[in-house]
Design a protein around this motif. Structure first.
Motif: not given
Ligand code: ASP
Length: 328
Positions: A76-105
């Motif tokens: 949702r945040v990666a595809k949101a308008a880049p206007d500073g009104h949609t931000l993401l707060v996330w944890h280590v998942g930012m590093a684990t999921t690109p390895i586990m989910y090989r078809k991430l968009s």
């Protein structure tokens, strides 16, 4: 005036105008990719209060966009308008999921602006109150004897609780694994544990401290390398390393992100506000009481944050690849 100088002055004027008009009357969504009531939600809600104090007239609002181990919120945040009104707060998942989910968009290192890291949070191994064990040693023996009949709750593939559960089961060399039960966050997983529907969980101290203190769940151990000797409750719990799991050390970090292409005037303003928020005594105190430490090192800068996440991806990749821990 030469043409280059005019262009530079125009760009500087646009930068200032953008910085001055942001955020305007529109709220700033802090997207949490897990359900309300868990540690990511906890830090985002505390952060929203601290950020509102830093940016005059701002209205940071937490929005929970859940599912698929946190990746739906990130999309949702990666595809949101880049206007500073949609931000993401996330944890280590930012590093684990690109390895586990090989078809991430989205690509974690390409599709976000890094706004700075927020906190480091240890984890705790906890169990439902009905478990017939009160010490870590008895707990481990009980799990060993009954693993096939027990459930381990977590917040989805690639989540911190999933990672911790996998690491712990492998460190104690269980011959049979517990059944893992995914939830949309450890908020709902905790409710299931309180209700006795699941047996065991490993979750950040920011969620577990209050429940352990209130006697609603049993705490068995912390995941830090050294004992948490300055925490009034957690100092009484052994580290897994002390319990014989050599080098067991797991701390979960959280950071803040904007969609790629958010204007530099806005990301600069957000990062500066975050750096001030991390020194807000009320925020510091709230998080420390829950066992967390707000970040004070170079990871508070966008460059430091991004370099750290890139290093985490490199560190975690071989572990997951060796375990063939893929979610697709
Ligand atoms: N603590 C969670 C995790 O295990 C997620 C959450 O914050 O709800 O990743």
């Amino acid at each position: 005036m030469n043409k280059l100088l005019t262009l530079a002055l125009l760009a500087a004027a646009a930068f200032t105008a953008q910085a001055q008009s942001y955020p305007g009357n529109k709220p700033i969504a802090l997207v949490v990719p897990f359900a309300a009531g868990g540690p990511t939600d906890r830090v985002a809600r505390d952060l929203a209060v601290a950020m509102n104090k830093q940016i005059p007239g701002s209205n940071f609002v937490v929005e929970n966009t859940v599912g698929a181990g946190g990746t739906l919120g990130a999309i949702r945040v990666a595809k949101a308008a880049p206007d500073g009104h949609t931000l993401l707060v996330w944890h280590v998942g930012m590093a684990t999921t690109p390895i586990m989910y090989r078809k991430l968009s989205y690509k974690p290192l390409e599709d976000f602006e890094y706004l700075g890291m927020i906190n480091d949070v240890p984890m705790t191994l906890i169990g439902k109150p009905q478990l017939p064990a009160n010490t870590y040693r008895d707990f481990e023996n009980y799990i060993r004897a009954n693993a096939g009949k027990l459930n381990l709750a977590h917040a989805g593939l690639g989540s911190a609780s999933h990672l911790c559960g996998l690491m712990w089961q492998s460190a104690i060399k269980l011959s049979e694994s517990m059944t893992t039960i995914p939830f949309n966050g450890t908020g709902p997983a905790m409710n299931a544990l309180l209700g006795g529907q699941v047996d065991v969980m490993c979750d950040q101290t920011t969620s577990t401290t209050g429940q352990i203190e209130g006697g609603r769940v049993k705490g068995f151990a912390v995941t830090t390398a050294r004992p948490m000797s300055s925490h009034k409750l957690l100092k009484d719990y052994p580290t897994l390393a002390e319990m014989g799991l050599k080098n067991f050390n797991l701390t979960i970090w959280h950071g803040m992100y904007a969609p790629k292409g958010t204007p530099a005037a806005i990301t600069k303003q957000l990062n500066e506000a975050l750096q001030r928020a991390l020194k807000d005594p009320e925020f510091v105190k709230k998080q420390e009481a829950l066992g967390a430490l707000l970040v004070t090192d170079k990871r508070v800068t966008p460059e430091g944050h991004k370099a750290f996440v890139a290093a985490e991806i490199d560190r975690i990749r071989p572990v997951f690849e060796a375990a063939k821990a893929y979610a697709d």
